[in-house]
Scaffold this motif. Structure first.
Motif, mmCIF file in Angstrom:
data_model
loop_
_atom_site.group_PDB
_atom_site.id
_atom_site.type_symbol
_atom_site.label_atom_id
_atom_site.label_comp_id
_atom_site.label_asym_id
_atom_site.label_seq_id
_atom_site.Cartn_x
_atom_site.Cartn_y
_atom_site.Cartn_z
ATOM 1 N N ALA A 156 0.824 -1.120 0.036
ATOM 2 C CA ALA A 156 0.091 0.025 -0.069
ATOM 3 C C ALA A 156 0.780 1.193 -0.063
ATOM 4 O O ALA A 156 1.609 1.505 0.880
ATOM 5 N N VAL A 157 0.509 2.154 -0.901
ATOM 6 C CA VAL A 157 1.292 3.505 -1.046
ATOM 7 C C VAL A 157 0.335 4.534 -0.747
ATOM 8 O O VAL A 157 -0.662 4.836 -0.944
ATOM 9 N N ALA A 158 0.927 5.480 0.049
ATOM 10 C CA ALA A 158 0.365 6.540 0.644
ATOM 11 C C ALA A 158 1.309 7.651 0.522
ATOM 12 O O ALA A 158 2.602 7.740 0.909
ATOM 13 N N TYR B 214 -0.185 -2.756 -5.962
ATOM 14 C CA TYR B 214 -0.396 -1.942 -5.023
ATOM 15 C C TYR B 214 -1.572 -1.172 -4.902
ATOM 16 O O TYR B 214 -2.308 -1.141 -5.988
ATOM 17 N N SER B 215 -2.033 -0.970 -3.894
ATOM 18 C CA SER B 215 -3.215 0.082 -3.557
ATOM 19 C C SER B 215 -2.533 1.697 -3.122
ATOM 20 O O SER B 215 -1.591 1.847 -2.794
ATOM 21 N N LEU B 216 -3.248 2.501 -3.447
ATOM 22 C CA LEU B 216 -2.844 3.958 -3.600
ATOM 23 C C LEU B 216 -3.785 4.897 -2.808
ATOM 24 O O LEU B 216 -5.142 4.685 -2.878
ATOM 25 N N SER B 217 -3.245 5.965 -1.894
ATOM 26 C CA SER B 217 -4.039 6.606 -0.872
ATOM 27 C C SER B 217 -3.282 7.736 -0.777
ATOM 28 O O SER B 217 -2.237 7.888 -0.954
ATOM 29 N N ASP B 218 -4.342 8.923 -0.484
ATOM 30 C CA ASP B 218 -3.642 10.134 -0.159
ATOM 31 C C ASP B 218 -3.029 10.142 1.432
ATOM 32 O O ASP B 218 -3.807 9.885 2.184
ATOM 33 N N ALA B 219 -1.950 11.189 1.432
ATOM 34 C CA ALA B 219 -1.438 11.240 2.843
ATOM 35 C C ALA B 219 -0.462 12.253 2.888
ATOM 36 O O ALA B 219 0.040 12.667 1.875
ATOM 37 N N PRO B 220 -0.142 12.951 4.104
ATOM 38 C CA PRO B 220 0.524 14.117 4.051
ATOM 39 C C PRO B 220 1.986 13.537 3.558
ATOM 40 O O PRO B 220 2.617 14.497 3.245
ATOM 41 N N ALA B 221 2.320 12.785 4.120
ATOM 42 C CA ALA B 221 3.855 12.095 3.738
ATOM 43 C C ALA B 221 3.727 10.709 3.032
ATOM 44 O O ALA B 221 2.919 10.058 3.239
ATOM 45 N N ALA C 76 3.747 0.471 2.916
ATOM 46 C CA ALA C 76 3.558 -0.511 3.707
ATOM 47 C C ALA C 76 3.292 -1.688 3.074
ATOM 48 O O ALA C 76 2.645 -1.904 1.828
ATOM 49 N N ALA C 77 4.120 -2.889 3.583
ATOM 50 C CA ALA C 77 4.208 -4.242 2.821
ATOM 51 C C ALA C 77 3.547 -5.273 4.008
ATOM 52 O O ALA C 77 4.684 -5.367 4.865
ATOM 53 N N TRP D 210 7.698 1.702 5.783
ATOM 54 C CA TRP D 210 8.946 2.138 5.283
ATOM 55 C C TRP D 210 8.515 3.698 4.798
ATOM 56 O O TRP D 210 7.602 4.058 3.927
ATOM 57 N N THR D 211 9.042 4.513 5.418
ATOM 58 C CA THR D 211 9.108 5.937 4.853
ATOM 59 C C THR D 211 10.384 6.324 4.084
ATOM 60 O O THR D 211 11.526 6.540 4.583
ATOM 61 N N PRO D 212 10.159 6.300 2.817
ATOM 62 C CA PRO D 212 11.573 6.460 1.814
ATOM 63 C C PRO D 212 12.227 7.928 1.850
ATOM 64 O O PRO D 212 12.138 8.119 0.716
#
Length: 567
Positions: free
Chosen positions: A358-360, A391-398, A402-403, A408-410
């Motif tokens: 999941a990508v945010a 992957y799934s995608l959602s909005d987020a401030p940063a 997640a796997a 992981w905050t790259p």
């Protein structure tokens, strides 16, 4: 072989059947030429990865592949124009000499691709020249299929027309098989680095040898007896293209041929062969040599299926196999690919289920056609797409990834180095259970993949095997070359030819390796609807103007009784 012309657009009747040697020559010369022309066209798709590196280099691997498929689609896009041009010549000047021209044009254009310097040598001129040669190939192929199919159909007695013409259908698969066989031969004989550097050009140059063989065989042929009879009676069309749209009932027949027949047969064909090739080499990470061997064996086994279905259609009619194939495709398309994926890379399939990604983040826009993505989130999505990870995608401030339980905050994502960035991502996902190694399936899994490929081939054979006979029977002889070539090459050129590009774009946008199959599924559903409405059941029969009536040529613009010509 004597034939008598008949009035009213009917196909002349056979006074006596061709001898065995004549039959073999007609079928062999037409089929060999068809294999050669499709070999020339498919070698581009078979070597898509190396062509991308030579002529469309980019740091964005997805963009590089999309540009290759765009070049593939350009050739298909010009097929309808070739159908119009060579259909006109075929209906006016004759079947034989028209497809002699098309086979020569194809051979010269294909050899030319093998002689073009790379983009690293001549810059933007390289892809431009490639596209120009693809246009010539598309024009040639637009005239080839109709000419070969009609030539065999017009030599065949009605009760064997499906059987005789099915060899033309099988020859299309033969062109694909030959392209893979030549590539495999070159890979075995040439070291891998040398093949990537220059050896890939040899399959293109080989087309000159195949051209010589094809011309030698086709020059031995005589003109179609149906065309000879029409010419002697002064019944050839003055403007076949215009007459294709003004002849009573013909517009409806073209619509049925386009949406009910060719639109579905081409999308399932390219899905069975090219989508499978890209799917196994790409997101499933199967060893390229293993993939090519699988497609080669699968194609060899599939070729006789087209002949079996063509012969079957002589007994049960053309509609039944086509509709059965369309229904099977709607039901089994996704399961066949899911099973293939499970056999090809079971680790990736299980990881995607147990450890979904999941990508945010902000600004998570991804443009597959951009040479470089504008945001960190866009670059992350690009790398997931290239790695074959859904992957799934959602909005987020940063930005975060997640796997499963891993977060992981790259922030230290190596933006400047594409390969280092991608390696960092794959290292993290490997720790989460994903497997990015090249897959070399064992015997059991190979047999499973081959089984899925054969299932797809059966769907293709059912929708494709009877088609040359069906299209020849759907249209009046005086405009047959033009009338059948137009819908065939619009369907094959646009619906089928753009499939790899559009399906790849859908996959890139969604991150789902199976999402591109929806393109094929929709066309199979559309084809089923038109086939059920527009094709009649029953044994095959020749076109005859006596079937036209006021009800069939009224406001609906069509002739429901003759659209299928098997009722």
């Amino acid at each position: 072989m004597a034939q008598s012309g008949q009035p009213g657009g009917a196909t002349p009747a056979f006074d006596k059947e061709l001898s065995g040697s004549d039959v073999r020559l007609v079928i062999a010369a037409s089929s060999v030429g068809t294999i050669f022309e499709w070999y020339d066209f498919f070698i581009y798709g078979t070597l898509a990865g190396l062509i991308g590196a030579a002529f469309f280099p980019s740091d964005n691997e997805t963009l590089q592949l999309l540009l290759v498929w765009a070049g593939f689609a350009v050739g298909f896009g010009f097929r309808p124009l070739g159908a119009i041009l060579f259909g006109f010549l075929g209906d006016r000047l004759g079947r034989k000499y028209t497809f002699l021209v098309t086979v020569t044009l194809m051979g010269v254009a294909t050899a030319g691709v093998g002689l073009i310097p790379s983009a690293g040598t001549i810059g933007i001129a390289a892809p431009i020249i490639v596209i120009l040669f693809r246009i010539l190939q598309g024009l040639a192929l637009g005239g080839e299929y109709g000419g070969a199919a009609i030539y065999v159909a017009e030599h065949a007695p009605p009760e064997k027309r499906g059987f005789y013409t099915s060899f033309i259908q099988a020859s299309v698969v033969g062109g694909f098989v030959l392209s893979i066989a030549v590539v495999l031969g070159c890979r075995f004989l040439i070291p891998e680095d040398d093949f990537a550097a220059w050896g890939w050009r040899l399959p293109f140059l080989l087309s000159l040898v195949l051209l010589a063989v094809s011309l030698w065989m086709r020059l031995k042929l005589s003109e179609s007896p149906v065309f000879v009879a029409m010419k002697a009676a002064g019944e050839t069309a003055k403007n076949p293209f215009v007459e294709s749209f003004t002849y009573p009932g013909n517009k409806w027949r073209i619509v049925v041929a386009l949406f009910g027949v060719t639109g579905s047969l081409t999308t399932i064909w390219y899905t069975a062969f090219f989508s499978s090739l890209s799917f196994l080499k790409g997101p499933m990470r199967v060893d390229p040599l293993t993939t090519e061997l699988l497609l080669f064996v699968g194609g060899l086994i599939a070729m006789p299926l087209y002949v079996v279905v063509g012969r079957w259609s002589d007994r049960v009619g053309r509609k039944k196999p086509i509709v059965i194939g369309q229904i099977l495709s709607l039901v089994l398309l996704f399961p066949a690919f899911w099973f293939m994926g499970q056999m090809a890379n079971p680790g990736l399939a299980s990881s995607a289920e147990t450890t979904p990604v999941a990508v945010a983040g902000p600004d998570c826009s991804y443009d597959p056609f951009a040479d470089a993505q504008a945001t960190d989130c866009g670059r992350l999505i690009e790398d997931l797409t290239v790695s074959g990870v859904p992957y799934s995608l959602s909005d987020a401030p940063a930005l975060s990834l997640a796997a499963g339980s891993m977060m992981w905050t790259p922030a230290d994502y190596p933006v400047g180095d594409v390969q280092a960035r991608r390696a960092a991502l794959q290292d993290r996902l490997t720790a989460a259970g994903y497997d990015f190694t090249t897959q070399d399936p064992g015997l059991g899994r190979i047999l499973g993949i081959l089984g899925a490929l054969l299932l797809l081939s059966i769907m293709s054979a059912l929708t494709y095997g009877p088609v040359a006979a069906l299209l020849a029977e759907m249209f009046p002889p005086r405009i047959r070359y033009s009338s059948m070539s137009i819908p065939y090459h619009i369907g094959a050129g646009y619906f089928g030819g753009f499939l790899p590009l559009i399906a790849s774009y859908i996959i890139a946008r969604t991150g789902d390796a199976y999402a591109g199959l929806w393109y094929t599924w929709v066309f199979m559903l559309l084809g089923l609807i038109f086939a059920v409405i527009g094709l009649k059941s029953g044994p095959p029969r020749d076109f005859h103007d006596s079937e036209l009536d006021a009800a069939g040529t009224g406001a609906a613009g069509g002739d429901m009784r003759t659209a299928g010509n098997d009722g």
